[in-house]
Design a protein around this motif. Sequence first.
Motif, PDB file in Angstrom:
ATOM      1  N   THR A 105       0.803  -1.221   0.000  1.00  0.00           N
ATOM      2  CA  THR A 105       0.000   0.000   0.000  1.00  0.00           C
ATOM      3  C   THR A 105       0.838   1.274   0.000  1.00  0.00           C
ATOM      4  OG1 THR A 105      -0.179  -0.125   2.402  1.00  0.00           O
ATOM      5  CG2 THR A 105      -1.964  -1.103   1.108  1.00  0.00           C
ATOM      6  N   ILE A 106       2.060   1.189   0.439  1.00  0.00           N
ATOM      7  CA  ILE A 106       2.909   2.387   0.468  1.00  0.00           C
ATOM      8  C   ILE A 106       3.257   2.825  -0.956  1.00  0.00           C
ATOM      9  CG2 ILE A 106       5.171   3.290   1.152  1.00  0.00           C
ATOM     10  CD1 ILE A 106       4.990   1.504   3.624  1.00  0.00           C
ATOM     11  N   TRP A 107       3.534   1.852  -1.830  1.00  0.00           N
ATOM     12  CA  TRP A 107       3.930   2.156  -3.200  1.00  0.00           C
ATOM     13  C   TRP A 107       2.819   1.700  -4.139  1.00  0.00           C
ATOM     14  CZ3 TRP A 107       7.822  -1.165  -0.731  1.00  0.00           C
ATOM     15  CH2 TRP A 107       8.747  -0.425   0.008  1.00  0.00           C
ATOM     16  N   ARG A 108       1.793   2.519  -4.295  1.00  0.00           N
ATOM     17  CA  ARG A 108       0.612   2.135  -5.078  1.00  0.00           C
ATOM     18  C   ARG A 108       0.952   1.820  -6.536  1.00  0.00           C
ATOM     19  NH1 ARG A 108      -3.052  -0.725  -3.680  1.00  0.00           N
ATOM     20  NH2 ARG A 108      -3.191  -1.581  -5.732  1.00  0.00           N
ATOM     21  N   SER A 109       1.825   2.606  -7.156  1.00  0.00           N
ATOM     22  CA  SER A 109       2.154   2.342  -8.567  1.00  0.00           C
ATOM     23  C   SER A 109       2.889   1.010  -8.710  1.00  0.00           C
ATOM     24  CB  SER A 109       2.980   3.482  -9.168  1.00  0.00           C
ATOM     25  OG  SER A 109       4.231   3.569  -8.530  1.00  0.00           O
ATOM     26  N   ALA A 110       3.758   0.685  -7.762  1.00  0.00           N
ATOM     27  CA  ALA A 110       4.449  -0.609  -7.796  1.00  0.00           C
ATOM     28  C   ALA A 110       3.450  -1.737  -7.564  1.00  0.00           C
ATOM     29  CB  ALA A 110       5.549  -0.646  -6.742  1.00  0.00           C
ATOM     30  N   ALA A 111       2.499  -1.521  -6.681  1.00  0.00           N
ATOM     31  CA  ALA A 111       1.476  -2.534  -6.417  1.00  0.00           C
ATOM     32  C   ALA A 111       0.621  -2.769  -7.654  1.00  0.00           C
ATOM     33  CB  ALA A 111       0.610  -2.106  -5.242  1.00  0.00           C
ATOM     34  N   ASP A 112       0.271  -1.703  -8.363  1.00  0.00           N
ATOM     35  CA  ASP A 112      -0.518  -1.847  -9.588  1.00  0.00           C
ATOM     36  C   ASP A 112       0.242  -2.651 -10.642  1.00  0.00           C
ATOM     37  OD1 ASP A 112      -2.609  -0.424  -8.475  1.00  0.00           O
ATOM     38  OD2 ASP A 112      -2.062   1.471  -9.462  1.00  0.00           O
ATOM     39  N   LYS A 113       1.525  -2.369 -10.801  1.00  0.00           N
ATOM     40  CA  LYS A 113       2.338  -3.103 -11.769  1.00  0.00           C
ATOM     41  C   LYS A 113       2.450  -4.574 -11.374  1.00  0.00           C
ATOM     42  CE  LYS A 113       4.992   0.829 -13.348  1.00  0.00           C
ATOM     43  NZ  LYS A 113       6.263   1.537 -13.371  1.00  0.00           N
ATOM     44  N   LEU A 114       2.633  -4.830 -10.079  1.00  0.00           N
ATOM     45  CA  LEU A 114       2.717  -6.204  -9.593  1.00  0.00           C
ATOM     46  C   LEU A 114       1.401  -6.935  -9.840  1.00  0.00           C
ATOM     47  CD1 LEU A 114       4.166  -8.494  -8.122  1.00  0.00           C
ATOM     48  CD2 LEU A 114       3.385  -7.481  -5.954  1.00  0.00           C
ATOM     49  N   GLU A 115       0.272  -6.306  -9.554  1.00  0.00           N
ATOM     50  CA  GLU A 115      -1.031  -6.937  -9.787  1.00  0.00           C
ATOM     51  C   GLU A 115      -1.220  -7.263 -11.268  1.00  0.00           C
ATOM     52  OE1 GLU A 115      -4.162  -4.525  -8.179  1.00  0.00           O
ATOM     53  OE2 GLU A 115      -3.726  -5.119  -6.127  1.00  0.00           O
ATOM     54  N   ASN A 116      -0.874  -6.337 -12.151  1.00  0.00           N
ATOM     55  CA  ASN A 116      -1.009  -6.583 -13.595  1.00  0.00           C
ATOM     56  C   ASN A 116      -0.145  -7.758 -14.043  1.00  0.00           C
ATOM     57  OD1 ASN A 116      -2.868  -4.525 -13.976  1.00  0.00           O
ATOM     58  ND2 ASN A 116      -1.303  -3.006 -14.412  1.00  0.00           N
ATOM     59  N   TRP A 117       1.075  -7.826 -13.549  1.00  0.00           N
ATOM     60  CA  TRP A 117       1.958  -8.933 -13.896  1.00  0.00           C
ATOM     61  C   TRP A 117       1.400 -10.251 -13.365  1.00  0.00           C
ATOM     62  CZ3 TRP A 117       4.950 -12.384 -11.030  1.00  0.00           C
ATOM     63  CH2 TRP A 117       5.847 -13.159 -11.775  1.00  0.00           C
ATOM     64  N   LEU A 118       0.898 -10.239 -12.133  1.00  0.00           N
ATOM     65  CA  LEU A 118       0.331 -11.452 -11.545  1.00  0.00           C
ATOM     66  C   LEU A 118      -0.907 -11.924 -12.305  1.00  0.00           C
ATOM     67  CD1 LEU A 118       0.750 -10.610  -7.752  1.00  0.00           C
ATOM     68  CD2 LEU A 118       1.970 -12.370  -9.049  1.00  0.00           C
ATOM     69  N   VAL A 119      -1.730 -11.003 -12.763  1.00  0.00           N
ATOM     70  CA  VAL A 119      -2.918 -11.372 -13.549  1.00  0.00           C
ATOM     71  C   VAL A 119      -2.482 -12.060 -14.844  1.00  0.00           C
ATOM     72  CG1 VAL A 119      -4.843 -10.450 -14.905  1.00  0.00           C
ATOM     73  CG2 VAL A 119      -4.474  -9.668 -12.557  1.00  0.00           C
ATOM     74  N   GLN A 120      -1.476 -11.525 -15.513  1.00  0.00           N
ATOM     75  CA  GLN A 120      -0.978 -12.142 -16.746  1.00  0.00           C
ATOM     76  C   GLN A 120      -0.455 -13.551 -16.481  1.00  0.00           C
ATOM     77  OE1 GLN A 120       1.928  -9.460 -18.337  1.00  0.00           O
ATOM     78  NE2 GLN A 120       0.399  -7.986 -19.035  1.00  0.00           N
ATOM     79  N   ARG A 121       0.331 -13.706 -15.418  1.00  0.00           N
ATOM     80  CA  ARG A 121       0.868 -15.027 -15.072  1.00  0.00           C
ATOM     81  C   ARG A 121      -0.255 -15.984 -14.699  1.00  0.00           C
ATOM     82  NH1 ARG A 121       4.828 -17.433 -16.393  1.00  0.00           N
ATOM     83  NH2 ARG A 121       5.009 -18.486 -14.419  1.00  0.00           N
ATOM     84  N   PHE A 122      -1.246 -15.494 -13.974  1.00  0.00           N
ATOM     85  CA  PHE A 122      -2.373 -16.336 -13.583  1.00  0.00           C
ATOM     86  C   PHE A 122      -3.104 -16.838 -14.827  1.00  0.00           C
ATOM     87  CE2 PHE A 122      -6.774 -17.137 -12.669  1.00  0.00           C
ATOM     88  CZ  PHE A 122      -6.684 -17.997 -11.586  1.00  0.00           C
ATOM     89  N   GLU A 123      -3.354 -15.951 -15.782  1.00  0.00           N
ATOM     90  CA  GLU A 123      -4.051 -16.347 -17.009  1.00  0.00           C
ATOM     91  C   GLU A 123      -3.281 -17.429 -17.757  1.00  0.00           C
ATOM     92  OE1 GLU A 123      -4.549 -12.635 -19.054  1.00  0.00           O
ATOM     93  OE2 GLU A 123      -6.380 -12.139 -17.949  1.00  0.00           O
ATOM     94  N   GLN A 124      -1.960 -17.272 -17.858  1.00  0.00           N
ATOM     95  CA  GLN A 124      -1.142 -18.270 -18.536  1.00  0.00           C
ATOM     96  C   GLN A 124      -1.202 -19.615 -17.804  1.00  0.00           C
ATOM     97  OE1 GLN A 124       2.672 -16.408 -18.492  1.00  0.00           O
ATOM     98  NE2 GLN A 124       2.168 -14.945 -20.119  1.00  0.00           N
ATOM     99  N   ASN A 125      -1.017 -19.589 -16.507  1.00  0.00           N
ATOM    100  CA  ASN A 125      -1.031 -20.815 -15.713  1.00  0.00           C
ATOM    101  C   ASN A 125      -2.409 -21.458 -15.693  1.00  0.00           C
ATOM    102  OD1 ASN A 125       1.681 -20.563 -15.121  1.00  0.00           O
ATOM    103  ND2 ASN A 125       1.325 -19.520 -13.190  1.00  0.00           N
ATOM    104  N   ALA A 126      -3.465 -20.650 -15.694  1.00  0.00           N
ATOM    105  CA  ALA A 126      -4.826 -21.186 -15.675  1.00  0.00           C
ATOM    106  C   ALA A 126      -5.111 -21.967 -16.947  1.00  0.00           C
ATOM    107  CB  ALA A 126      -5.836 -20.056 -15.497  1.00  0.00           C
ATOM    108  N   GLN A 127      -4.661 -21.455 -18.082  1.00  0.00           N
ATOM    109  CA  GLN A 127      -4.866 -22.167 -19.342  1.00  0.00           C
ATOM    110  C   GLN A 127      -4.157 -23.509 -19.324  1.00  0.00           C
ATOM    111  OE1 GLN A 127      -3.601 -19.458 -22.406  1.00  0.00           O
ATOM    112  NE2 GLN A 127      -5.415 -18.172 -22.209  1.00  0.00           N
ATOM    113  N   LEU A 128      -2.923 -23.533 -18.844  1.00  0.00           N
ATOM    114  CA  LEU A 128      -2.170 -24.785 -18.777  1.00  0.00           C
ATOM    115  C   LEU A 128      -2.811 -25.766 -17.795  1.00  0.00           C
ATOM    116  CD1 LEU A 128       1.501 -23.449 -18.801  1.00  0.00           C
ATOM    117  CD2 LEU A 128       0.287 -24.628 -20.643  1.00  0.00           C
ATOM    118  N   GLY A 129      -3.257 -25.257 -16.662  1.00  0.00           N
ATOM    119  CA  GLY A 129      -3.896 -26.113 -15.662  1.00  0.00           C
ATOM    120  C   GLY A 129      -5.180 -26.729 -16.174  1.00  0.00           C
ATOM    121  N   LYS A 130      -5.971 -25.941 -16.879  1.00  0.00           N
ATOM    122  CA  LYS A 130      -7.232 -26.457 -17.435  1.00  0.00           C
ATOM    123  C   LYS A 130      -6.953 -27.540 -18.471  1.00  0.00           C
ATOM    124  CE  LYS A 130     -11.450 -25.126 -19.814  1.00  0.00           C
ATOM    125  NZ  LYS A 130     -12.132 -24.101 -20.566  1.00  0.00           N
TER     126      LYS A 130
END
Length: 92
Positions: A56-81
Motif C-alpha cells: 500500500t505504500i507504493w501504489r504504482s508498484a502494487a498496480d504493476k505487480l497486480e497486472n503482472w500477476l494477472v498475466q501469469r495467472f491467465e497463462q497458468n490457468a490455461q495450462l492447468g485447465k
Amino acid sequence: MREVSFIDPAAQTATLTSVNLSLSQFATCYETIRYSPTLNDQTTFQQTAEIQARMTIWRSAADKLENWLVQRFEQNAQLGKLGFSDVLRQLW
C-alpha cells in the motif's frame, strides 16, 4: 499454496479453492474453480480469481505487480485447465 477440494456427489459438482501462502506478504491470489454438469451431458468449467498486491505504500508498484500477476495467472490457468482435461479424458 493451500488447496481445498469439495466434491458433492448428489449435485455432481466439484469445487476447488486455493490461496497462495508463499510471498503472501506481498500479494495474495484467491482462486475458485467449479465443475458442474449441464443438461446435455457436458461439463461446465467456471474459474474466478482475486489478486491483491499488499504494497500500500507504493501504489504504482502494487498496480504493476497486480497486472503482472494477472498475466501469469491467465497463462497458468490455461495450462492447468488443459492438464486437468487431459487427466479426465484418460479416466473416461
